[in-house]
Design a protein around this motif. Structure first.
Motif, PDB file in Angstrom:
ATOM      1  N   LYS A  33       0.842  -1.320  -0.410  1.00 39.45           N
ATOM      2  CA  LYS A  33       0.011  -0.350   0.342  1.00 39.45           C
ATOM      3  C   LYS A  33       0.744   1.355   0.167  1.00 39.45           C
ATOM      4  O   LYS A  33       1.994   1.255   0.753  1.00 39.45           O
ATOM      5  CB  LYS A  33      -0.789   0.025   1.228  1.00 39.45           C
ATOM      6  N   LEU A  34       0.518   2.243  -0.612  1.00 41.75           N
ATOM      7  CA  LEU A  34       1.061   3.739  -0.949  1.00 41.75           C
ATOM      8  C   LEU A  34       1.268   4.080   0.454  1.00 41.75           C
ATOM      9  O   LEU A  34       2.379   4.623   1.080  1.00 41.75           O
ATOM     10  CB  LEU A  34       0.656   5.129  -1.794  1.00 41.75           C
ATOM     11  N   ASP A  35       0.077   4.298   1.549  1.00 46.29           N
ATOM     12  CA  ASP A  35       0.709   4.998   2.326  1.00 46.29           C
ATOM     13  C   ASP A  35       1.636   4.036   3.756  1.00 46.29           C
ATOM     14  O   ASP A  35       2.623   5.166   4.709  1.00 46.29           O
ATOM     15  CB  ASP A  35      -1.010   4.729   3.749  1.00 46.29           C
ATOM     16  N   ILE A 144       7.111   2.261  -6.030  1.00 45.75           N
ATOM     17  CA  ILE A 144       6.931   0.474  -6.477  1.00 45.75           C
ATOM     18  C   ILE A 144       5.200   0.883  -5.702  1.00 45.75           C
ATOM     19  O   ILE A 144       4.125   0.067  -5.776  1.00 45.75           O
ATOM     20  CB  ILE A 144       8.082  -0.473  -5.643  1.00 45.75           C
ATOM     21  N   GLY A 145       5.435   1.469  -4.415  1.00 49.79           N
ATOM     22  CA  GLY A 145       3.420   1.691  -3.818  1.00 49.79           C
ATOM     23  C   GLY A 145       2.945   2.025  -4.298  1.00 49.79           C
ATOM     24  O   GLY A 145       2.362   1.034  -4.102  1.00 49.79           O
ATOM     25  N   ALA A 155      -6.880   1.542  -6.734  1.00 46.91           N
ATOM     26  CA  ALA A 155      -6.509   2.783  -5.592  1.00 46.91           C
ATOM     27  C   ALA A 155      -5.480   3.894  -4.988  1.00 46.91           C
ATOM     28  O   ALA A 155      -4.737   3.046  -5.346  1.00 46.91           O
ATOM     29  CB  ALA A 155      -7.773   2.284  -3.340  1.00 46.91           C
ATOM     30  N   LEU A 156      -5.505   5.278  -4.620  1.00 46.81           N
ATOM     31  CA  LEU A 156      -4.014   5.323  -4.504  1.00 46.81           C
ATOM     32  C   LEU A 156      -4.603   5.754  -2.868  1.00 46.81           C
ATOM     33  O   LEU A 156      -5.486   6.834  -3.106  1.00 46.81           O
ATOM     34  CB  LEU A 156      -4.377   5.936  -5.165  1.00 46.81           C
ATOM     35  N   LEU A 157      -3.796   5.844  -2.090  1.00 46.74           N
ATOM     36  CA  LEU A 157      -3.991   6.080  -0.844  1.00 46.74           C
ATOM     37  C   LEU A 157      -5.012   6.047   0.051  1.00 46.74           C
ATOM     38  O   LEU A 157      -6.024   6.345   0.272  1.00 46.74           O
ATOM     39  CB  LEU A 157      -3.809   7.545  -0.325  1.00 46.74           C
ATOM     40  N   GLY A 158      -5.678   4.835  -0.385  1.00 43.01           N
ATOM     41  CA  GLY A 158      -6.996   4.472   0.031  1.00 43.01           C
ATOM     42  C   GLY A 158      -8.106   5.549  -0.424  1.00 43.01           C
ATOM     43  O   GLY A 158      -9.684   5.211  -0.540  1.00 43.01           O
TER      44      GLY A 158
END
Lengths: 217, 203
Positions: A33-35, A144-145, A155-158
């Motif tokens: 995940k990105l976060d 990569i995240g 999704a990105l950052l949820g």
């Protein structure tokens, strides 16, 4: 000017992950995940800069024979502080990062930089070098995240960007992206991309293919 | 299948350190160019993990865990935040000790994997073994099985990877993919293969 070079060199040209093979473990494990990738990048950069500062301040007083132990203890103390801060203010992210925050202690990137740069340079350049390496590491983690989260869940950052088929949209999530193998593949492809642009990074061949000679007519 | 053997196999295959948990990757990729170095590294990792995880388990339960000081009338003492420092200390000391013993009594073995021993102090897989042991609250026998199993898993993975990379030296790859790039792709494929072992442990 020299400081600027110290800061920018590790971004792509001497990137810690894709060229120096340092700090890989955490880089791949936290990028589903990105976060989490962002949290990890910030935590690592903070530890890296502070430990470079501390090691470089006392660099004339550390006996050469026990320098590794001294460096590890400085790093470990900083990591404990970061870990406690994360547990206090970002509890659910720190739960998902599990042991990987604690593993910053043995992240080869931190020890590699303190050992090869901070140990023989004054505090300011050491901190700039550490910051540059931290940013180079963060850059790869964020790329990569975001790829893994975007392709794996849409999704990105949820925030949902592509509507998945479950929600009535058209996007079929690639669940492989959330699993371990895809991290290896993405990093391999990223290394390939960087080395295609910066060809001086390519490794020499170990074995030369035999030259095929045209049979004489 | 329960107990010691199950935990050993689970640590070795299902939760393979480098391939599914991404631990110890730096040495995994940097030292897998040659088969001989990979074998030496694999044995050293198994050995150190097998010793330090049970040792840290003893220290954790006796000194650091919440309630470990009940007998001294201090039940409120919780030293678990110090575990990171304690584990690193134990690992560094153990590695140093093993190296000295080997150098004195078994010079042949020391020559074979002596170079890799000091490196293992800062190897993430070694420290992670101890941290996972705390997170999953293993007992002493569990931690022996877990330490040996995860070490054997690392050895298996690094030996397999080095065997593939030795062959890769003769392949005609695109210039940018040579070396590190293809090593990542190969590791990814091995990781795909190892993910099929996840079925070994029933629900």
């Amino acid at each position: 000017m020299a400081l600027w070079t110290t800061l920018t060199t590790p971004l792509i040209r001497q990137n810690p992950i894709t060229l120096q093979i340092l700090g890989l473990c955490s880089a791949l494990a936290v990028t589903t995940k990105l976060d989490t990738a962002l949290t990890m990048s910030v935590a690592l950069t903070v530890v890296l800069v502070l430990s470079a500062f501390a090691v470089s301040l006392i660099r004339r007083h550390i006996p050469g024979t026990i320098r590794l132990i001294v460096q590890i203890i400085i790093v470990a103390s900083l990591v404990i502080v970061i870990d406690q801060v994360l547990q206090a203010y970002f509890f659910d992210i720190s739960q998902r990062l599990s042991v990987f925050v604690a593993l910053i202690t043995t992240n080869c990137l931190v020890l590699g930089r303190t050992e090869s740069f901070a140990r023989s340079n004054p505090p300011l350049p050491s901190m700039v070098d550490a910051l540059g390496n931290g940013l180079g590491y963060s850059l790869i983690l964020v790329i990569i995240g975001s790829l893994r989260e975007f392709l794996g869940t849409g999704a990105l950052l949820g925030y949902q960007i592509l509507r998945t088929t479950d929600q009535g949209g058209w996007f079929q999530p690639l669940s492989l992206m959330q699993l371990a193998p895809s991290a290896f593949f993405l990093l391999g492809l990223l290394v390939w991309a960087i080395r295609s642009i910066r060809t001086e990074q390519t490794e020499p061949t170990e074995h030369e293919a035999p030259r095929v000679t045209e049979p004489a007519e | 299948m329960t107990g010691f053997g199950a935990l050993f196999l689970e640590a070795m295959f299902v939760e393979n350190m480098p391939l599914t948990l991404f631990l110890g990757l730096c040495t995994f990729l940097a030292l897998s160019r040659r088969l001989e170095t990979a074998v030496g590294l694999g044995i050293a990792v198994t050995f150190v993990l097998g010793v330090t995880v049970p040792l840290n388990q003893l220290i954790y339960t006796a000194v650091l865990a919440p309630g470990a000081w009940d007998w001294a009338g201090r039940p409120e003492l919780d030293l678990s935040y110090l575990s990171l420092l304690a584990f690193i200390g134990v690992i560094a000391a153990t590695v140093q000790l093993i190296e000295m013993v080997l150098e004195r009594f078994f010079p042949a073995i020391h020559g074979a994997f002596g170079v890799f021993l000091p490196l293992l102090t800062v190897q993430c897989a070694i420290l992670a073994g101890s941290l996972f042991m705390v997170e999953r609250s293993y007992s002493f026998t569990d931690s022996v099985a877990y330490g040996l199993g995860s070490g054997a898993g690392f050895a298996l993975a690094v030996i397999l990877l080095s065997a593939i990379r030795t062959r890769m030296a003769y392949a005609d790859l695109p210039a940018g993919l040579r070396g590190l790039g293809i090593a990542f792709v190969v590791a990814g494929m091995m990781s795909l293969g190892f993910s099929s072992f996840a079925q070994m442990v029933g629900p």
